[in-house]
Design a protein around this motif. Structure first.
Motif, mmCIF file in Angstrom:
data_model
loop_
_atom_site.group_PDB
_atom_site.id
_atom_site.type_symbol
_atom_site.label_atom_id
_atom_site.label_comp_id
_atom_site.label_asym_id
_atom_site.label_seq_id
_atom_site.Cartn_x
_atom_site.Cartn_y
_atom_site.Cartn_z
ATOM 1 N N VAL A 1 8.087 10.126 -5.662
ATOM 2 C CA VAL A 1 7.537 8.837 -5.223
ATOM 3 C C VAL A 1 7.638 8.613 -3.718
ATOM 4 C CG1 VAL A 1 8.003 7.727 -7.443
ATOM 5 C CG2 VAL A 1 9.733 7.619 -5.631
ATOM 6 N N PHE A 2 8.428 9.427 -3.020
ATOM 7 C CA PHE A 2 8.778 9.131 -1.632
ATOM 8 C C PHE A 2 7.965 9.983 -0.662
ATOM 9 C CE2 PHE A 2 11.689 9.887 2.085
ATOM 10 C CZ PHE A 2 11.658 8.596 2.586
ATOM 11 N N THR A 3 7.375 9.335 0.347
ATOM 12 C CA THR A 3 6.699 10.017 1.441
ATOM 13 C C THR A 3 7.443 9.704 2.727
ATOM 14 O OG1 THR A 3 4.532 9.868 0.377
ATOM 15 C CG2 THR A 3 4.551 10.252 2.753
ATOM 16 N N ARG A 4 7.967 10.723 3.391
ATOM 17 C CA ARG A 4 8.697 10.505 4.642
ATOM 18 C C ARG A 4 7.714 10.500 5.809
ATOM 19 N NH1 ARG A 4 13.337 13.267 4.113
ATOM 20 N NH2 ARG A 4 14.493 11.321 3.978
ATOM 21 N N CYS B 1 6.565 -17.910 -1.844
ATOM 22 C CA CYS B 1 5.711 -18.075 -0.672
ATOM 23 C C CYS B 1 4.646 -16.976 -0.655
ATOM 24 C CB CYS B 1 6.529 -18.002 0.621
ATOM 25 S SG CYS B 1 7.721 -19.345 0.818
ATOM 26 N N ARG B 2 3.507 -17.321 -0.089
ATOM 27 C CA ARG B 2 2.393 -16.383 -0.023
ATOM 28 C C ARG B 2 2.456 -15.582 1.267
ATOM 29 N NH1 ARG B 2 -2.800 -17.273 2.261
ATOM 30 N NH2 ARG B 2 -4.416 -15.864 1.464
ATOM 31 N N THR B 3 2.325 -14.277 1.141
ATOM 32 C CA THR B 3 2.178 -13.396 2.290
ATOM 33 C C THR B 3 0.829 -12.700 2.183
ATOM 34 O OG1 THR B 3 3.275 -11.661 3.587
ATOM 35 C CG2 THR B 3 3.295 -11.403 1.194
ATOM 36 N N GLN B 4 0.401 -12.034 3.245
ATOM 37 C CA GLN B 4 -0.909 -11.395 3.239
ATOM 38 C C GLN B 4 -0.809 -9.944 3.703
ATOM 39 O OE1 GLN B 4 -4.418 -13.962 4.421
ATOM 40 N NE2 GLN B 4 -2.808 -15.035 5.544
ATOM 41 N N VAL B 5 -1.722 -9.142 3.199
ATOM 42 C CA VAL B 5 -1.824 -7.726 3.554
ATOM 43 C C VAL B 5 -3.269 -7.427 3.927
ATOM 44 C CG1 VAL B 5 -1.746 -5.375 2.621
ATOM 45 C CG2 VAL B 5 0.110 -6.989 2.122
ATOM 46 N N ALA B 6 -3.464 -6.667 5.007
ATOM 47 C CA ALA B 6 -4.782 -6.186 5.406
ATOM 48 C C ALA B 6 -4.842 -4.681 5.210
ATOM 49 C CB ALA B 6 -5.051 -6.528 6.868
ATOM 50 N N LEU B 7 -6.002 -4.176 4.823
ATOM 51 C CA LEU B 7 -6.213 -2.752 4.617
ATOM 52 C C LEU B 7 -7.368 -2.269 5.491
ATOM 53 C CD1 LEU B 7 -5.948 -2.687 0.719
ATOM 54 C CD2 LEU B 7 -4.207 -1.908 2.338
ATOM 55 N N PHE B 8 -7.154 -1.156 6.180
ATOM 56 C CA PHE B 8 -8.176 -0.566 7.044
ATOM 57 C C PHE B 8 -8.260 0.936 6.769
ATOM 58 C CE2 PHE B 8 -6.155 -4.072 9.362
ATOM 59 C CZ PHE B 8 -7.253 -4.900 9.576
ATOM 60 N N ARG B 9 -9.476 1.458 6.758
ATOM 61 C CA ARG B 9 -9.692 2.902 6.666
ATOM 62 C C ARG B 9 -9.657 3.470 8.073
ATOM 63 N NH1 ARG B 9 -10.961 7.824 7.150
ATOM 64 N NH2 ARG B 9 -11.994 9.004 5.493
ATOM 65 N N ARG B 10 -8.753 4.424 8.296
ATOM 66 C CA ARG B 10 -8.618 4.995 9.629
ATOM 67 C C ARG B 10 -9.897 5.710 10.045
ATOM 68 N NH1 ARG B 10 -4.912 8.856 10.873
ATOM 69 N NH2 ARG B 10 -5.466 9.935 8.958
ATOM 70 N N PRO B 11 -10.296 5.610 11.324
ATOM 71 C CA PRO B 11 -11.454 6.377 11.798
ATOM 72 C C PRO B 11 -11.129 7.870 11.860
ATOM 73 C CG PRO B 11 -10.394 5.248 13.629
ATOM 74 C CD PRO B 11 -9.701 4.768 12.381
ATOM 75 N N TYR C 1 3.797 -5.340 11.095
ATOM 76 C CA TYR C 1 4.172 -3.998 10.637
ATOM 77 C C TYR C 1 2.907 -3.329 10.128
ATOM 78 C CZ TYR C 1 3.648 -5.408 5.763
ATOM 79 O OH TYR C 1 3.117 -5.827 4.568
ATOM 80 N N PHE C 2 2.856 -2.011 10.187
ATOM 81 C CA PHE C 2 1.774 -1.292 9.514
ATOM 82 C C PHE C 2 2.229 0.107 9.159
ATOM 83 C CE2 PHE C 2 0.978 -0.842 14.069
ATOM 84 C CZ PHE C 2 0.595 0.485 14.256
ATOM 85 N N LYS C 3 1.565 0.687 8.185
ATOM 86 C CA LYS C 3 2.000 1.954 7.609
ATOM 87 C C LYS C 3 0.800 2.700 7.053
ATOM 88 C CE LYS C 3 2.552 1.880 3.249
ATOM 89 N NZ LYS C 3 3.018 1.908 1.859
ATOM 90 N N PRO C 4 0.873 4.042 7.022
ATOM 91 C CA PRO C 4 -0.156 4.793 6.325
ATOM 92 C C PRO C 4 0.009 4.615 4.825
ATOM 93 C CG PRO C 4 1.588 6.262 7.059
ATOM 94 C CD PRO C 4 1.913 4.901 7.600
ATOM 95 N N THR C 5 -1.079 4.707 4.106
ATOM 96 C CA THR C 5 -1.011 4.632 2.648
ATOM 97 C C THR C 5 -2.141 5.454 2.067
ATOM 98 O OG1 THR C 5 -0.688 3.117 0.783
ATOM 99 C CG2 THR C 5 -2.306 2.463 2.443
ATOM 100 N N HIS C 6 -2.402 5.309 0.773
ATOM 101 C CA HIS C 6 -3.323 6.183 0.067
ATOM 102 C C HIS C 6 -4.716 6.197 0.693
ATOM 103 C CE1 HIS C 6 -0.206 5.042 -2.774
ATOM 104 N NE2 HIS C 6 -0.635 3.810 -2.714
#
Length: 392
Positions: A83-86, A222-232, A250-255
Motif C-alpha cells: 500500500v505504501f509509495t515512498r 468540518c468540510r475540507t476540499q481537495v483539488a485534482l490536476f493531471r500533470r502536463p 500541500y500537494f502530492k502525486p497520486t494515481h
C-alpha cells in the motif's frame, strides 16, 4: 445473527478497522464492528493518506514513526497488495521561520527520523519540477510517502476478520446505551446490540453519538476540499510530497499522473457541517486559486489539466489532535476520535494503543496521557508552533 458481543466498535473507517484488528488479534473476546454505510465511506475513503513523521509534538512524531514502519511492510502483516509509495516530503517555509523549523528538526532527530535541511540545488536534484525562492528554506523527510487509502481500510478489515472479528455494514448506530453507569450496548436501525465494552471510532459522527450518552466530545465535523490536476507531459518526474507553508498548501502525486492538492491554512475549522448533509463537490471559485498556488511551486502546473475536486470531512478538536481515552462516567466505553486530518498516518499505532487501553487498562507502547479528553477542560491543550492545524 447474534446481536451480542464482548467489544463493539462504532465506525468502519481506517481507525475503527485498525482497532478491530488489534483487539481481535489480542483475543480480547468477540469483536464486532458496525458501519452504517460501507468501509471507508466517511473521511477515510477521501483521504490523501500522506504518511510523514514531521510533527512538532514528540508524541505524535513517535506515533507517526511507528506507523510508518507498519506501512512499509503492511502486506506482510495484514495481507493484500502493498500500500505504501515512498516519495519523500519537502517542507517549505519563509526564511523568517527557519528557527522554528530547525527546532522541530531537533525533536525529530532525537527520535531518529531522517529529515534535514537541503539546499535549492539539492531540491532540484530531488524534484526538478519545483522552484524555490531566495527567501525560502526547505527540509526534506526522505522516508515519507503515501498509502492507498481504500486498500488500507480493506486490508485492516480483512485481517480483522481472519482474526475472528465480525464486521457488519449497513448497520447505523443511533445511540450509545448505558445501564448503571456502564455501557450496555447501542441502538441501531436493526434494533439493539449488546456489548461489554465499546470503542467509539466514528470520526465526524463521534460527537453526536457521545451526546446520546450525555458525554461532550469537543469534536466538530468540518468540510475540507481537495483539488485534482493531471500533470502536463513535461513534468519529468512524479515528484515528492510538499508541505508548502509559504503558499499555505500541500500537494502530492497520486494515481494516473494526478496531483492531489489541498490547504494547510486550517480554514476548515470555520466551515462546520452536518456530516450527513454537506457539499461533496469542490467550490468552483476555489479550484483556480489552488491551481495558482501549486503553479507557483511547480511552474509547469500552469498547463495542468483540471480534473475537478471534492469536498471531504475532518473531525477537528480545539488543538487539532485526537482524543484517545475513556468516555467519562461510563464504565467500559472508549473513544478514538477527533483526528483532525491526522488519522491515516497514525492509524496502525492507534489501533494498537486502543487495544492496550481496552484490554490492559492503559497504553503501554507509548504514553498517550496528553491525548486525554480532560485536557480541554483543564486548559492543557497539545501545543504546536504551527498555525497550520493539519501539520501539527
Amino acid at each position: 445473527m447474534s446481536q451480542t458481543c464482548d467489544i463493539l466498535i462504532v465506525g468502519g473507517g481506517v481507525i475503527g478497522s485498525s482497532v478491530a484488528y488489534h483487539l481481535a488479534a489480542r483475543r480480547a473476546g468477540r469483536v464486532l464492528l458496525l458501519e452504517k454505510s460501507y468501509l471507508g465511506a466517511g473521511s477515510s475513503g477521501k483521504s490523501g493518506a500522506i504518511v510523514r513523521q514531521h510533527y512538532s509534538n514528540r508524541l505524535t512524531a513517535a506515533m507517526a514513526q511507528q506507523s510508518l514502519r507498519v506501512f512499509e511492510r503492511f502486506a506482510e502483516q495484514f495481507g493484500g497488495p502493498p500500500v505504501f509509495t515512498r516519495t519523500g516530503m519537502a517542507l517549505i517555509v519563509n526564511d523568517r521561520d527557519r528557527a522554528g523549523l530547525e527546532a522541530n528538526l531537533v525533536v525529530q532527530h532525537e527520535l531518529g527520523i531522517d529529515v534535514k535541511l537541503v539546499s535549492p540545488e539539492d531540491l532540484a536534484d530531488i524534484d526538478p519540477n519545483a522552484r524555490l525562492a531566495d527567501d525560502e528554506v526547505v527540509a526534506f523527510e526522505a522516508e515519507a510517502g503515501y498509502v492507498e487509502a481504500v486498500q488500507v481500510v480493506a486490508s485492516f478489515a480483512d485481517a480483522a476478520r481472519r482474526e475472528g472479528a465480525d464486521i457488519r455494514m449497513g448497520v447505523e448506530v443511533r445511540a450509545v446505551l448505558t445501564e448503571g453507569g456502564k455501557v450496555s450496548g447501542v441502538e441501531t436501525n436493526e434494533g439493539r446490540y449488546q456489548c461489554g465494552a465499546l470503542v467509539l471510532a466514528a470520526g465526524p459522527w463521534a460527537a453526536a453519538l457521545a451526546r446520546s450518552a450525555k458525554v461532550t466530545l469537543p469534536v466538530q465535523a468540518c468540510r475540507t476540499q481537495v483539488a485534482l490536476f493531471r500533470r502536463p507531459p513535461d513534468c519529468t518526474r512524479r515528484g515528492t510530497i510538499y508541505g508548502d507553508f509559504v503558499q499555505g498548501i500541500y500537494f502530492k502525486p497520486t494515481h494516473g499522473e494526478l496531483v492531489h492538492a489541498g490547504s494547510l491554512a486550517g480554514e476548515e475549522v470555520n466551515d462546520p457541517v452536518d456530516p450527513d448533509d454537506y457539499n461533496e463537490a469542490a467550490d468552483g471559485a476555489w479550484l483556480p486559486l489552488i491551481r495558482q498556488r501549486v503553479s507557483r511551486r511547480y511552474p509547469a502546473m500552469h498547463r495542468s489539466y483540471g480534473r475537478g475536486g471534492y469536498g471531504a470531512l475532518y473531525a477537528i478538536t480545539p488543538d487539532w489532535h485526537p482524543i484517545l481515552d475513556r468516555l467519562p462516567g461510563i464504565e467500559g466505553a472508549w473513544c478514538a476520535a477527533g483526528f483532525s486530518g491526522h488519522g491515516f498516518k497514525l492509524s496502525p499505532i492507534v489501533g494498537q494503543l486502543m487495544a492496550e487501553l481496552v484490554v490492559d487498562g492503559q497504553a503501554k507502547t507509548l504514553d498517550v496521557s496528553t491525548l486525554r479528553l480532560g485536557r480541554f477542560e483543564e486548559g492543557d491543550l497539545v501545543k504546536t508552533p504551527y498555525s497550520y492545524g493539519v501539520m501539527g
